[in-house]
Design a protein around this motif. Structure first.
Motif, PDB file in Angstrom:
ATOM      1  N   LEU A 235       4.505   6.829  -8.445  1.00 10.24           N
ATOM      2  CA  LEU A 235       4.200   6.623  -7.025  1.00 10.24           C
ATOM      3  C   LEU A 235       5.024   5.348  -6.609  1.00 10.24           C
ATOM      4  O   LEU A 235       5.196   4.474  -7.380  1.00 10.24           O
ATOM      5  CB  LEU A 235       2.776   6.769  -6.543  1.00 10.24           C
ATOM      6  CG  LEU A 235       2.000   7.931  -6.869  1.00 10.24           C
ATOM      7  CD1 LEU A 235       0.541   7.630  -6.439  1.00 10.24           C
ATOM      8  CD2 LEU A 235       2.495   9.068  -6.383  1.00 10.24           C
ATOM      9  N   ARG A 236       5.626   5.547  -5.530  1.00 11.81           N
ATOM     10  CA  ARG A 236       6.238   4.444  -4.876  1.00 11.81           C
ATOM     11  C   ARG A 236       5.274   3.136  -4.858  1.00 11.81           C
ATOM     12  O   ARG A 236       4.179   3.408  -4.206  1.00 11.81           O
ATOM     13  CB  ARG A 236       7.038   4.532  -3.623  1.00 11.81           C
ATOM     14  CG  ARG A 236       6.215   5.078  -2.580  1.00 11.81           C
ATOM     15  CD  ARG A 236       6.982   5.354  -1.561  1.00 11.81           C
ATOM     16  NE  ARG A 236       8.069   4.343  -1.052  1.00 11.81           N
ATOM     17  CZ  ARG A 236       9.312   4.448  -0.171  1.00 11.81           C
ATOM     18  NH1 ARG A 236       9.426   5.848   0.254  1.00 11.81           N
ATOM     19  NH2 ARG A 236       9.851   3.545   0.183  1.00 11.81           N
ATOM     20  N   LYS A 237       5.765   1.769  -4.839  1.00 13.92           N
ATOM     21  CA  LYS A 237       4.950   0.669  -4.506  1.00 13.92           C
ATOM     22  C   LYS A 237       5.107   0.233  -3.126  1.00 13.92           C
ATOM     23  O   LYS A 237       6.204   0.050  -2.556  1.00 13.92           O
ATOM     24  CB  LYS A 237       5.482  -0.407  -5.587  1.00 13.92           C
ATOM     25  CG  LYS A 237       4.520  -1.550  -5.457  1.00 13.92           C
ATOM     26  CD  LYS A 237       5.063  -2.695  -6.516  1.00 13.92           C
ATOM     27  CE  LYS A 237       4.123  -3.942  -6.454  1.00 13.92           C
ATOM     28  NZ  LYS A 237       4.479  -5.059  -7.531  1.00 13.92           N
ATOM     29  N   GLY A 238       4.244  -0.342  -2.549  1.00 12.55           N
ATOM     30  CA  GLY A 238       4.342  -0.758  -1.037  1.00 12.55           C
ATOM     31  C   GLY A 238       3.183  -0.545  -0.162  1.00 12.55           C
ATOM     32  O   GLY A 238       2.131   0.289  -0.643  1.00 12.55           O
ATOM     33  N   TYR A 239       3.511  -0.602   1.138  1.00  9.09           N
ATOM     34  CA  TYR A 239       2.498  -0.450   2.113  1.00  9.09           C
ATOM     35  C   TYR A 239       3.014   0.401   3.007  1.00  9.09           C
ATOM     36  O   TYR A 239       4.384   0.864   3.131  1.00  9.09           O
ATOM     37  CB  TYR A 239       2.061  -1.725   2.645  1.00  9.09           C
ATOM     38  CG  TYR A 239       1.430  -2.591   1.840  1.00  9.09           C
ATOM     39  CD1 TYR A 239       0.081  -2.749   1.649  1.00  9.09           C
ATOM     40  CD2 TYR A 239       2.041  -3.710   0.959  1.00  9.09           C
ATOM     41  CE1 TYR A 239      -0.556  -3.568   1.005  1.00  9.09           C
ATOM     42  CE2 TYR A 239       1.523  -4.461   0.141  1.00  9.09           C
ATOM     43  CZ  TYR A 239       0.345  -4.547   0.280  1.00  9.09           C
ATOM     44  OH  TYR A 239      -0.348  -5.463  -0.742  1.00  9.09           O
ATOM     45  N   VAL A 240       2.388   0.965   4.204  1.00  7.16           N
ATOM     46  CA  VAL A 240       2.869   1.657   5.110  1.00  7.16           C
ATOM     47  C   VAL A 240       3.393   0.741   6.334  1.00  7.16           C
ATOM     48  O   VAL A 240       2.642   0.207   7.186  1.00  7.16           O
ATOM     49  CB  VAL A 240       1.718   2.576   5.863  1.00  7.16           C
ATOM     50  CG1 VAL A 240       2.274   3.342   7.017  1.00  7.16           C
ATOM     51  CG2 VAL A 240       1.116   3.559   4.670  1.00  7.16           C
ATOM     52  N   THR A 241       4.790   0.730   6.113  1.00  9.29           N
ATOM     53  CA  THR A 241       5.537  -0.135   6.758  1.00  9.29           C
ATOM     54  C   THR A 241       6.423   0.413   7.722  1.00  9.29           C
ATOM     55  O   THR A 241       6.643   1.478   7.827  1.00  9.29           O
ATOM     56  CB  THR A 241       6.190  -1.201   6.128  1.00  9.29           C
ATOM     57  OG1 THR A 241       7.217  -0.511   5.431  1.00  9.29           O
ATOM     58  CG2 THR A 241       5.435  -2.013   4.988  1.00  9.29           C
ATOM     59  N   GLU A 247      12.361   5.132   7.203  1.00  5.43           N
ATOM     60  CA  GLU A 247      12.954   5.967   6.235  1.00  5.43           C
ATOM     61  C   GLU A 247      12.473   7.317   6.150  1.00  5.43           C
ATOM     62  O   GLU A 247      13.464   8.311   5.804  1.00  5.43           O
ATOM     63  CB  GLU A 247      12.638   5.443   4.735  1.00  5.43           C
ATOM     64  CG  GLU A 247      13.261   5.720   3.492  1.00  5.43           C
ATOM     65  CD  GLU A 247      12.627   5.366   2.237  1.00  5.43           C
ATOM     66  OE1 GLU A 247      12.511   5.887   1.188  1.00  5.43           O
ATOM     67  OE2 GLU A 247      12.141   4.339   2.140  1.00  5.43           O
ATOM     68  N   VAL A 248      11.217   7.462   6.212  1.00  5.12           N
ATOM     69  CA  VAL A 248      10.850   9.071   6.153  1.00  5.12           C
ATOM     70  C   VAL A 248      10.918   9.911   7.460  1.00  5.12           C
ATOM     71  O   VAL A 248      11.403  10.936   7.237  1.00  5.12           O
ATOM     72  CB  VAL A 248       9.205   8.871   5.804  1.00  5.12           C
ATOM     73  CG1 VAL A 248       8.641  10.246   6.017  1.00  5.12           C
ATOM     74  CG2 VAL A 248       9.045   8.273   4.649  1.00  5.12           C
ATOM     75  N   PRO A 266      -7.502  -2.583   9.469  1.00  7.25           N
ATOM     76  CA  PRO A 266      -6.157  -3.276   9.580  1.00  7.25           C
ATOM     77  C   PRO A 266      -5.135  -2.624   9.595  1.00  7.25           C
ATOM     78  O   PRO A 266      -4.109  -2.712  10.075  1.00  7.25           O
ATOM     79  CB  PRO A 266      -6.442  -4.095   8.200  1.00  7.25           C
ATOM     80  CG  PRO A 266      -7.874  -4.345   7.597  1.00  7.25           C
ATOM     81  CD  PRO A 266      -8.492  -2.796   8.361  1.00  7.25           C
ATOM     82  N   MET A 267      -4.924  -1.361   8.723  1.00  9.82           N
ATOM     83  CA  MET A 267      -3.988  -0.563   8.663  1.00  9.82           C
ATOM     84  C   MET A 267      -3.829   0.064   9.978  1.00  9.82           C
ATOM     85  O   MET A 267      -2.695   0.296  10.612  1.00  9.82           O
ATOM     86  CB  MET A 267      -4.165   0.662   7.649  1.00  9.82           C
ATOM     87  CG  MET A 267      -3.226   1.776   7.740  1.00  9.82           C
ATOM     88  SD  MET A 267      -3.499   3.062   6.409  1.00  9.82           S
ATOM     89  CE  MET A 267      -2.306   4.115   6.599  1.00  9.82           C
ATOM     90  N   GLU A 268      -4.757   0.701  10.938  1.00  9.07           N
ATOM     91  CA  GLU A 268      -4.590   1.275  11.882  1.00  9.07           C
ATOM     92  C   GLU A 268      -4.090   0.131  12.970  1.00  9.07           C
ATOM     93  O   GLU A 268      -3.459   0.629  13.858  1.00  9.07           O
ATOM     94  CB  GLU A 268      -6.155   1.785  12.474  1.00  9.07           C
ATOM     95  CG  GLU A 268      -6.509   3.274  11.832  1.00  9.07           C
ATOM     96  CD  GLU A 268      -7.656   3.803  12.215  1.00  9.07           C
ATOM     97  OE1 GLU A 268      -8.166   3.493  13.490  1.00  9.07           O
ATOM     98  OE2 GLU A 268      -7.987   4.726  11.746  1.00  9.07           O
TER      99      GLU A 268
END
Length: 294
Positions: A235-241, A247-248, A266-268
């Motif tokens: 799986l790719r490394k990182g956050y939902v940025t 990109e997606v 925090p994500m929302e």
């Protein structure tokens, strides 16, 4: 409760005053029972009244170090939940030593028209009163469900494409909506799902989503990003940025689109913003009416 069940439970005292009356009564009873037991009769709905039911825990499956899959049996094995798409259920937990119960909503993960049972996926949080209590339940224990809580009123084919963004246990309402869309042969909506988690073991329901990708190529796509992947993770490394979403999804072009978000606060907040300050989705061109938070 069906008519036939009421008839079985109610004592019957039949006074027969003649052969003709007896035959007529038997005929009426046969016809009434025949139609009540007919396969065309709609199944009863468990969540149909003001208050919900008390259900027996049928099985408890450990999914990961902090997540369990709990299946609760309906009293009638032919009954269905009666819930609508994106609904949740309000559970009542009463941990030992507490004066008052703890109420928490959870989203069922099995198909809402599946007869006989209701499935919940519960993540246990440190000091989480409800989640700890639910994890302590054993088969044949019971749980009271106070009520059904309706969610977003989804209508098939309203949007040509929807984006689902989930974090951690926020995957459950995303999964419920995704399976509702894809299993409806009349719904042609396309789905892109983006999931952000802390570690590889926090990726939930991946087998089910992988199956959706195989069965619905071109309609469903899943992307996972892990902030702390294990060594050798695929799986790719990182956050939902913002960069990941660009990109997606690319630049926002479609007018008939919707973004569904469910994850930790925090994500929302980063995605949707708060107190008048817009988040990443606003920067990408999505308006308030194009975003729904579960």
């Amino acid at each position: 409760m069906s008519v036939s069940r009421v008839l079985r439970q109610r004592p019957a005292v039949v006074a027969v005053t003649g052969l003709g009356l007896s035959a007529w009564g038997a005929k009426c009873l046969f016809i009434r029972n025949f139609y009540a037991e007919s396969p065309s009769s709609p199944p009863s709905k468990v969540f149909s009244g003001l208050l919900g039911p008390t259900l027996r825990l049928e099985s408890s499956e450990t999914v990961s170090h902090n997540t369990k899959r709990l299946r609760f049996a309906f009293p009638d094995s032919n009954a269905v939940s009666g819930l609508t798409l994106t609904s949740s259920v309000l559970t009542v937990s009463w941990p030992a030593g507490r004066w008052f119960p703890v109420l928490r909503p959870y989203t069922p993960i099995n198909s809402l028209d599946e007869p006989g049972s209701l499935e919940l996926m519960i993540k246990r949080y440190p000091n989480g009163k409800a989640s700890t209590y639910l994890h302590s339940l054993s088969p044949d224990d019971t749980l009271f469900f106070l009520a059904a809580l309706p969610g977003y009123k989804y209508k098939p084919n309203t949007f040509s494409h929807v984006t689902m963004i989930a974090g951690g246990a926020g995957i459950t309402p995303i999964y419920q909506l995704t399976q509702g869309i894809l299993r409806n042969p009349e719904d042609k909506t396309k789905i892109t799902m983006i999931v952000g988690v802390n570690t590889d073991v926090d990726v939930l329901l991946k087998n089910e989503f992988d199956e959706f990708e195989r069965k619905f190529p071109g309609r469903f796509k899943a992307i996972y990003t892990v902030s702390h992947p294990v060594e050798g993770s695929v799986l790719r490394k990182g956050y939902v940025t913002k960069e990941l979403l660009l990109e997606v999804l690319g630049e926002k072009e479609e007018a008939d689109t919707k973004v569904f978000v469910c994850g930790p606060p925090p994500m929302e907040e980063a995605l949707v913003g708060r107190r008048g300050r817009g988040g990443i989705l606003k920067e990408l061109g999505f308006g308030k009416d194009e975003i729904y938070q579960f």
